[in-house]
Design a protein around this motif. Structure first.
Motif, PDB file in Angstrom:
ATOM      1  N   ASN A  43       1.114  -0.985   0.007  1.00  0.00           N
ATOM      2  CA  ASN A  43       0.429  -0.190   0.385  1.00  0.00           C
ATOM      3  C   ASN A  43       0.538   1.052  -0.121  1.00  0.00           C
ATOM      4  OD1 ASN A  43       0.770   0.265   3.020  1.00  0.00           O
ATOM      5  ND2 ASN A  43      -0.779  -0.838   3.697  1.00  0.00           N
ATOM      6  N   GLU A  44       0.278   2.526   0.076  1.00  0.00           N
ATOM      7  CA  GLU A  44       0.625   3.739  -0.112  1.00  0.00           C
ATOM      8  C   GLU A  44       1.689   3.954   0.807  1.00  0.00           C
ATOM      9  OE1 GLU A  44      -0.146   8.484   0.297  1.00  0.00           O
ATOM     10  OE2 GLU A  44      -1.864   6.740  -1.297  1.00  0.00           O
ATOM     11  N   ALA A  45       1.124   4.048   1.900  1.00  0.00           N
ATOM     12  CA  ALA A  45       2.091   3.592   3.249  1.00  0.00           C
ATOM     13  C   ALA A  45       3.257   2.539   3.280  1.00  0.00           C
ATOM     14  CB  ALA A  45       0.873   3.744   4.874  1.00  0.00           C
ATOM     15  N   GLU A  46       3.316   1.320   3.444  1.00  0.00           N
ATOM     16  CA  GLU A  46       4.283   0.491   2.684  1.00  0.00           C
ATOM     17  C   GLU A  46       5.631   1.375   1.914  1.00  0.00           C
ATOM     18  OE1 GLU A  46       2.553  -3.308   3.577  1.00  0.00           O
ATOM     19  OE2 GLU A  46       1.738  -2.415   1.892  1.00  0.00           O
ATOM     20  N   LEU A  47       5.123   1.860   0.872  1.00  0.00           N
ATOM     21  CA  LEU A  47       5.548   1.966  -0.747  1.00  0.00           C
ATOM     22  C   LEU A  47       6.738   3.623  -0.052  1.00  0.00           C
ATOM     23  CD1 LEU A  47       5.709   2.314  -4.031  1.00  0.00           C
ATOM     24  CD2 LEU A  47       5.388   4.510  -2.601  1.00  0.00           C
ATOM     25  N   LEU A  48       5.963   4.702   0.403  1.00  0.00           N
ATOM     26  CA  LEU A  48       6.356   5.348   1.039  1.00  0.00           C
ATOM     27  C   LEU A  48       7.218   5.847   2.837  1.00  0.00           C
ATOM     28  CD1 LEU A  48       3.267   8.314   0.864  1.00  0.00           C
ATOM     29  CD2 LEU A  48       5.263   8.014  -0.578  1.00  0.00           C
ATOM     30  N   ALA A  49       7.039   4.373   3.521  1.00  0.00           N
ATOM     31  CA  ALA A  49       8.375   4.162   4.381  1.00  0.00           C
ATOM     32  C   ALA A  49       8.696   3.629   3.851  1.00  0.00           C
ATOM     33  CB  ALA A  49       8.086   3.366   5.588  1.00  0.00           C
ATOM     34  N   ARG A  50       8.798   3.149   2.552  1.00  0.00           N
ATOM     35  CA  ARG A  50      10.489   1.765   2.195  1.00  0.00           C
ATOM     36  C   ARG A  50      11.154   2.562   1.344  1.00  0.00           C
ATOM     37  NH1 ARG A  50       9.259  -4.278   1.355  1.00  0.00           N
ATOM     38  NH2 ARG A  50      10.741  -3.477  -0.321  1.00  0.00           N
ATOM     39  N   LEU A  51      10.457   3.960   0.424  1.00  0.00           N
ATOM     40  CA  LEU A  51      11.026   4.670   0.305  1.00  0.00           C
ATOM     41  C   LEU A  51      11.749   5.790   1.037  1.00  0.00           C
ATOM     42  CD1 LEU A  51      11.784   6.628  -3.077  1.00  0.00           C
ATOM     43  CD2 LEU A  51       9.779   7.411  -2.508  1.00  0.00           C
ATOM     44  N   GLY A  52      11.805   6.340   2.393  1.00  0.00           N
ATOM     45  CA  GLY A  52      11.843   7.352   3.119  1.00  0.00           C
ATOM     46  C   GLY A  52      13.602   6.180   4.040  1.00  0.00           C
ATOM     47  N   VAL A  53      13.290   5.175   3.839  1.00  0.00           N
ATOM     48  CA  VAL A  53      14.587   3.842   4.414  1.00  0.00           C
ATOM     49  C   VAL A  53      15.747   4.646   3.620  1.00  0.00           C
ATOM     50  CG1 VAL A  53      15.100   2.099   4.849  1.00  0.00           C
ATOM     51  CG2 VAL A  53      13.474   2.659   6.755  1.00  0.00           C
ATOM     52  N   ARG A  54      15.113   4.506   1.900  1.00  0.00           N
ATOM     53  CA  ARG A  54      16.142   3.732   0.731  1.00  0.00           C
ATOM     54  C   ARG A  54      16.969   5.442   0.386  1.00  0.00           C
ATOM     55  NH1 ARG A  54      12.063   0.827  -1.898  1.00  0.00           N
ATOM     56  NH2 ARG A  54      11.802   2.526  -3.030  1.00  0.00           N
ATOM     57  N   THR A  55      16.224   6.494   1.043  1.00  0.00           N
ATOM     58  CA  THR A  55      16.561   8.097   0.722  1.00  0.00           C
ATOM     59  C   THR A  55      16.946   9.015   1.052  1.00  0.00           C
ATOM     60  OG1 THR A  55      13.885   8.418   0.140  1.00  0.00           O
ATOM     61  CG2 THR A  55      15.231   7.874  -2.127  1.00  0.00           C
ATOM     62  N   GLY A  56      16.149   8.483   2.535  1.00  0.00           N
ATOM     63  CA  GLY A  56      16.335   9.634   3.639  1.00  0.00           C
ATOM     64  C   GLY A  56      15.955  10.655   3.393  1.00  0.00           C
ATOM     65  N   ARG A  57      14.684  10.577   2.734  1.00  0.00           N
ATOM     66  CA  ARG A  57      13.577  12.224   1.832  1.00  0.00           C
ATOM     67  C   ARG A  57      12.683  12.109   3.740  1.00  0.00           C
ATOM     68  NH1 ARG A  57      17.210  14.786  -1.061  1.00  0.00           N
ATOM     69  NH2 ARG A  57      15.451  16.415  -1.195  1.00  0.00           N
ATOM     70  N   PRO A  58      12.703  13.146   4.044  1.00  0.00           N
ATOM     71  CA  PRO A  58      11.625  13.175   4.964  1.00  0.00           C
ATOM     72  C   PRO A  58      10.130  13.204   4.679  1.00  0.00           C
ATOM     73  CG  PRO A  58      12.541  15.612   4.386  1.00  0.00           C
ATOM     74  CD  PRO A  58      12.887  14.409   3.898  1.00  0.00           C
ATOM     75  N   ALA A  59       9.262  12.194   5.789  1.00  0.00           N
ATOM     76  CA  ALA A  59       8.016  12.102   5.150  1.00  0.00           C
ATOM     77  C   ALA A  59       7.622  12.697   4.923  1.00  0.00           C
ATOM     78  CB  ALA A  59       7.034  11.284   6.393  1.00  0.00           C
ATOM     79  N   ALA A  60       6.814  14.034   5.567  1.00  0.00           N
ATOM     80  CA  ALA A  60       6.297  14.718   4.907  1.00  0.00           C
ATOM     81  C   ALA A  60       6.608  15.572   3.230  1.00  0.00           C
ATOM     82  CB  ALA A  60       6.334  16.194   5.591  1.00  0.00           C
ATOM     83  N   GLU A  61       7.670  15.264   2.931  1.00  0.00           N
ATOM     84  CA  GLU A  61       8.314  15.478   0.903  1.00  0.00           C
ATOM     85  C   GLU A  61       7.992  14.525   0.485  1.00  0.00           C
ATOM     86  OE1 GLU A  61      12.293  14.383  -1.151  1.00  0.00           O
ATOM     87  OE2 GLU A  61      12.589  15.759   0.564  1.00  0.00           O
ATOM     88  N   LEU A  62       8.185  13.028   1.018  1.00  0.00           N
ATOM     89  CA  LEU A  62       7.284  11.694  -0.290  1.00  0.00           C
ATOM     90  C   LEU A  62       5.958  12.263   0.432  1.00  0.00           C
ATOM     91  CD1 LEU A  62      10.288   9.222   1.249  1.00  0.00           C
ATOM     92  CD2 LEU A  62       9.985  10.253  -0.912  1.00  0.00           C
TER      93      LEU A  62
END
Length: 190
Positions: A43-62
């Protein structure tokens, strides 16, 4: 085909720095997680959490980037006009799309043309995706269609090849005008 999908434009609008755009393209749109989102196994939340781990970008930005993705999904007027023309002629139309259930729900609320389709098959609902033969077989069975009397239109060559391998007529979509000409030839011969 009906909805504009342009990840580069989304990233160009959202990020000023070319190197950040390149990283985000690779880590979001070209990463296997995006396919899992379309497949409905993430789901979207999982995708964004994993993306944040991979990129180090802030959750609000993602989260904002994902909002920009949704907002970028505009219908293509020429393609919608073709769908409406075919619908008025009584040509049975069905939608087969690789898209997450949530994004599809958003699109059905945003665009009014979905009523031209007699039925829809959405990858995110089924955990199957084009070009897998099972999703084409599901569409045919669900709506009582026969491959030899069905035309599949898509802008992705592997999807076209998969449908053709099942005996489905195909049109490789480049633009609405080209699609209409090829489709008319098929309809006239049927």
């Amino acid at each position: 085909m009906v909805i504009e999908w342009n990840p580069d434009r989304i990233l160009d609008t959202y990020y000023a720095e070319p190197q950040v755009r390149a990283i985000m393209k690779a880590q979001m749109f070209q990463h296997p997680d995006w396919l899992q989102l379309d497949r409905g196994t993430m789901n979207e939340a999982e995708l964004l959490a994993r993306l944040g781990v991979r990129t180090g970008r802030p959750a609000a930005e993602l989260s904002g980037l994902f909002d920009a993705v949704r907002e970028s999904l505009h219908s293509k007027p020429d393609t919608v006009a073709l769908l409406e023309k075919l619908h008025r002629r009584g040509v049975p139309l069905y939608c087969l799309s690789n898209i997450s259930s949530d994004i599809f729900k958003y699109l059905t609320e945003r665009h009014s043309f979905w009523g031209v389709f007699r039925g829809t098959v959405i990858s995110g609902d089924l955990q199957m995706m084009k070009p897998e033969p099972e999703i084409f077989e599901f569409l045919l069975k669900r709506y009582g269609l026969t491959a030899a009397q069905t035309v599949f239109i898509d802008d992705n060559a592997p999807n076209i090849e998969a449908a053709r391998a099942l005996g489905i007529h195909t049109v490789w979509f480049k633009n609405a005008g080209q699609c209409e000409l090829e489709l008319e030839e098929i309809l006239a011969s049927g």
